[in-house]
Each structure stands twice: as structure tokens, then as C-alpha cells.
Design a protein around this motif. Structure first.
Motif, PDB file in Angstrom:
ATOM      1  N   ASP A 184       0.846  -1.204   0.000  1.00  0.00           N
ATOM      2  CA  ASP A 184       0.000   0.000   0.000  1.00  0.00           C
ATOM      3  C   ASP A 184       0.879   1.251   0.000  1.00  0.00           C
ATOM      4  OD1 ASP A 184      -2.514  -1.066  -0.117  1.00  0.00           O
ATOM      5  OD2 ASP A 184      -2.975  -0.843   2.021  1.00  0.00           O
ATOM      6  N   GLN A 239      -7.597   9.988   4.632  1.00  0.00           N
ATOM      7  CA  GLN A 239      -8.048   9.441   3.352  1.00  0.00           C
ATOM      8  C   GLN A 239      -7.845   7.919   3.372  1.00  0.00           C
ATOM      9  OE1 GLN A 239      -7.098  12.135  -0.204  1.00  0.00           O
ATOM     10  NE2 GLN A 239      -5.447  12.673   1.206  1.00  0.00           N
ATOM     11  N   PRO A 240      -8.677   7.209   4.093  1.00  0.00           N
ATOM     12  CA  PRO A 240      -8.459   5.765   4.253  1.00  0.00           C
ATOM     13  C   PRO A 240      -8.516   4.988   2.944  1.00  0.00           C
ATOM     14  CG  PRO A 240     -10.613   6.428   5.118  1.00  0.00           C
ATOM     15  CD  PRO A 240      -9.854   7.684   4.841  1.00  0.00           C
ATOM     16  N   HIS A 241      -9.221   5.524   1.945  1.00  0.00           N
ATOM     17  CA  HIS A 241      -9.340   4.807   0.670  1.00  0.00           C
ATOM     18  C   HIS A 241      -8.007   4.699  -0.070  1.00  0.00           C
ATOM     19  CE1 HIS A 241      -9.610   9.075  -0.415  1.00  0.00           C
ATOM     20  NE2 HIS A 241      -9.172   8.720  -1.613  1.00  0.00           N
ATOM     21  N   PRO A 268      -6.156   0.679   0.848  1.00  0.00           N
ATOM     22  CA  PRO A 268      -7.303  -0.196   1.152  1.00  0.00           C
ATOM     23  C   PRO A 268      -6.968  -1.376   2.048  1.00  0.00           C
ATOM     24  CG  PRO A 268      -6.652  -0.348  -1.173  1.00  0.00           C
ATOM     25  CD  PRO A 268      -5.922   0.815  -0.611  1.00  0.00           C
ATOM     26  N   THR A 306      -6.168  -0.101   5.597  1.00  0.00           N
ATOM     27  CA  THR A 306      -7.401   0.382   6.222  1.00  0.00           C
ATOM     28  C   THR A 306      -8.238  -0.771   6.762  1.00  0.00           C
ATOM     29  OG1 THR A 306      -7.523   2.428   4.943  1.00  0.00           O
ATOM     30  CG2 THR A 306      -9.598   1.513   5.744  1.00  0.00           C
ATOM     31  N   ARG A 307      -8.437  -1.794   5.946  1.00  0.00           N
ATOM     32  CA  ARG A 307      -9.233  -2.947   6.390  1.00  0.00           C
ATOM     33  C   ARG A 307      -8.573  -3.628   7.586  1.00  0.00           C
ATOM     34  NH1 ARG A 307      -9.593  -3.788   0.771  1.00  0.00           N
ATOM     35  NH2 ARG A 307      -8.005  -5.440   0.899  1.00  0.00           N
TER      36      ARG A 307
END
Length: 404
Positions: A164, A217-219, A222, A225-226
Motif C-alpha cells: 500500500d 483518506q483511508p481509501h 485499502p 485500512t481494512r
């Protein structure tokens, strides 16, 4: 005229200049004259601490220190001692001509502890706001066996987290260079929040992407974030409450983060090492008096309310996933109320510098100046709405009495 009468007359004269004429410098001169009267009264320390804050706002650090020292004067047990000590520390930390202000801050708190002050527990732990119920329980570094179980989940999935990170980094030329397309820490352009002013302790380049918290901006990440949502919801809860963001943090080559303390002690900080220079080149963090290395794929947990600094003397970047999470000594039921008390204390600290102490305490005027109440007639609040008619008689600018 007695010394006591002269003292009170000058104090009230300054109050009139402050509220009626907004002649702040002239008011300060009155209070400085009053404070030099030979009056043995603890109230004078209140006035000196307020003057110290005025001089700090005016960036007159020498006079601010003089006021703090006079307010303390071997009375480190006074109710105002914590405020005086805080302003004394600020007189060094806000002074751009001081090259190593943290050394003075450490000296001041060590002296306070030696003098018997019960305001401090450890001289290295000097957050802006100290939540006392948990202060005696705090340590500065948490070894692996003391860390939350989710730290192992981060380590197990560190390669996917690194992917990421690399996806966000891809516009950079190489992992040796800072991602200049990322926001600079402390720029203020991408977030508010707890770390808005972190850039003030920086020498070099420091970049970040905020995932959770102010400007989050967690998107953008991904998988990370999950993973955080599944295993570290408490960290996300703290970030969303305004207690500290979750970020990808990149410190540039030859960059340093100068010694400093966080704003409060309600949290711990975790760093998951992502890109770490070789140990042949010094890249380390100091927490209190301990220097530590990062390791790629490993989590380091520490309390950032203790003095800490970072040095990256290498020609490479240092990149970590940085999380803040609730301090384990806080009960779940008290977390948000404790953070609210810290935020309220921070707000009141700024308002206090606008509301001079009175020779005779007046709770109605204090509440109006500290924006706790509004005028029933015009709804105004704050120090600029206050006028003084004569000693102990205050009006709102609309003419309605405040003494009720």
C-alpha cells in the motif's frame, strides 16, 4: 498611601486599561509596577504568571522568564506553580534564538521536582496537558510482551502494508528520496488535528499521508485500512476523536526531528517499520534517555508524551506506519471524557491569556472572559465584551451588569 493600597490601585488601573481602552501594553506596565511593590501575597504570583503569558505573546522572552522566576521564588508548591513552570518552559521553546530549548525545559522540570513540586512525575514527561490520574503509571517504552496483540497482526501483514505504501509512493523516483508529491508535515494545508504543528520541530524534509483523523483518506491504502479496522479499532477511535492521526510517515535523508513532547499523555504511539536505512548509517529515535532502532516489519511502541527525537543521518528515507492509540491505563469509559478535558484545558489556556486576574476574584467576570457565559441582552461573550465601571463593578459593552 500604604504599600498595599498602592499595589491594589495599580492593579485596578491596569484592569481598566485592559478592558476599557484595550491598551494592553500600558496595562502590562501598570501590573509590572504593581508587582514590584513590597507586598507579601500569593495573589501577586497570579499577576506575574499572567504577565509572563503577555510577554510570551509579545515575544519578549527575557521579561517572561523574569516574571516566571519571581512567581516561583522558592514557592514551587503554590497553586500557580504549574502554570508558572509551563510558561517558563514556553519562554525557551518559543524562542527562535534558543538552539537547544529542550535542555532548558528538562533543567526547569528537574528543579521543580527537586524543590518538592508534585506537579511532575518524570522530567522527561512534559506534555502540554498532563492527565494526572494515569501519570504515575506511565513508562516511556513498551517492549514486545507489553504491546497490544494487534501489533503482531501488523507485523504478520507488513509486506501487504508495504505494498500500500509503495502504491502511494510510486510517483517518487526511488525509495531513497522523499515523496515530494506528499504533503509536508506541519504545512497545515491538508489537516488540522493533533499534529498540525509538528513541522516546528523539523530540520529537513518530513512527508505524510493521513489515513485516519483530521484530513484522513483511508481509501488511499485499502488493505491497511481494512486491517486497522479489524484489529486496531481503538486507534481509529482515538484518531476520529481528535487525539492523534494514523499516517504513513516518511522522514527524508539527513533529516532530524528535534526533541519535543506530545500535547497530552492519553495515548501511546506505535511505529511499524516499512523502509529503514542500514544500521551502518545512524537512523534512530530517542525516547527519554533510550535510543532505539527501527526494524522493517517490526513494531516499536512508546509514549510520546515523554521527550523524544529522531535522527536520520543516512542517505535513505525512513518510512513507518504511525498509529496513536488510547493509553492502556485509561478505562474505556473515561477515554473520551479525558480527551475532552484535555481539549477544554487547551482552549482555556488560550483564553486565560486574555483574562487578567482580579484583585478580588469575580466568578461572573471570569466566566464571561473564559466564554462560559453569554450576555443575556446582547449574547456577547469573551474578554472583549467586558468593561469596568469601577473596582468590582463590571458591565457588558451593551451596558448590562455582569455582576449577577
Amino acid at each position: 498611601m500604604s504599600t498595599e493600597t498602592q499595589f491594589l490601585d495599580k492593579w485596578w488601573q491596569g484592569i481598566g486599561l485592559w478592558y476599557n481602552a484595550q491598551a494592553y501594553e500600558k496595562a502590562m506596565t501598570c501590573w509590572e509596577d504593581a508587582s514590584r511593590e513590597n507586598v507579601c501575597d500569593d495573589k501577586i504570583s497570579n499577576l506575574l504568571v499572567f504577565l509572563a503569558g503577555c510577554y510570551l505573546d509579545a515575544r519578549n522572552f527575557v521579561k517572561a522568564r523574569e516574571c516566571c522566576l519571581r512567581a516561583l521564588e522558592n514557592r514551587w508548591d503554590r497553586p500557580t506553580a504549574f502554570l508558572a513552570t509551563g510558561e517558563y518552559i514556553a519562554s525557551y521553546e518559543e524562542d527562535d534564538t534558543e538552539h537547544e530549548p529542550w535542555k532548558e525545559a528538562l533543567r526547569i522540570v528537574k528543579k521543580a521536582i527537586k524543590k518538592g513540586s508534585n506537579m511532575w512525575v518524570n522530567p522527561y514527561q512534559r506534555p502540554g496537558f498532563l492527565y494526572r490520574p494515569i501519570a504515575p503509571k506511565q513508562k516511556h517504552i513498551y517492549e514486545e510482551v507489553e504491546q497490544p496483540s494487534w501489533c503482531r497482526s501488523l507485523e504478520t501483514n507488513s509486506n501487504q502494508i508495504l505494498n500500500d505504501f509503495k502504491d502511494l509512493y510510486k510517483h517518487g523516483k526511488s525509495l531513497a528520496e522523499c515523496p515530494t508529491h506528499w504533503p509536508a508535515v506541519g504545512s497545515g494545508s491538508h489537516r488540522d488535528g493533533a499534529g498540525q504543528h509538528d513541522g516546528s520541530v523539523l530540520v529537513g524534509d518530513w512527508r505524510e499521508i493521513v489515513l485516519f483523523g483530521s484530513g484522513g483518506q483511508p481509501h488511499l491504502a485499502p488493505f491497511t485500512t481494512r486491517l486497522l479496522q479489524q484489529y486496531a479499532p481503538d486507534a481509529i477511535d482515538l484518531a476520529n476523536a481528535g487525539g492523534g492521526e494514523i499516517i504513513f510517515s516518511v522522514l527524508g535523508p539527513k533529516a532530524r526531528i528535534q526533541p519535543h513532547c506530545a500535547g497530552h499523555n492519553l495515548r501511546l504511539t506505535a511505529h511499524l517499520g516499512l523502509v529503514i536505512p542500514s544500521r551502518n548509517d545512524r537512523c534512530q529515535i530517542r525516547i527519554a534517555d533510550d535510543w532505539r532502532d527501527w526494524e522493517e516489519g517490526k513494531v516499536l511502541v512508546f509514549d510520546d508524551s515523554f521527550e523524544h527525537e529522531v535522527r536520520n543521518d543516512s542517505n535513505q528515507i525512513r518510512a513507518v506506519l504511525l498509529l496513536r492509540f488510547w493509553h492502556p491505563s485509561l478505562l474505556t469509559s473515561e477515554r473520551h471524557s479525558a480527551l475532552e478535558s484535555v481539549m477544554k484545558a487547551k482552549q482555556e489556556d488560550g483564553l486565560r491569556r486574555c483574562c487578567p486576574p482580579l484583585p478580588v476574584p469575580n466568578c461572573w467576570v471570569e466566566d464571561r472572559g473564559m466564554e462560559r457565559t453569554n450576555c443575556e441582552k446582547c449574547t456577547r461573550t469573551g474578554h472583549q465584551s467586558i468593561r469596568i465601571q469601577k473596582p468590582s463593578e463590571f458591565l457588558c459593552v451593551c451596558g448590562l451588569s455582569i455582576n449577577q
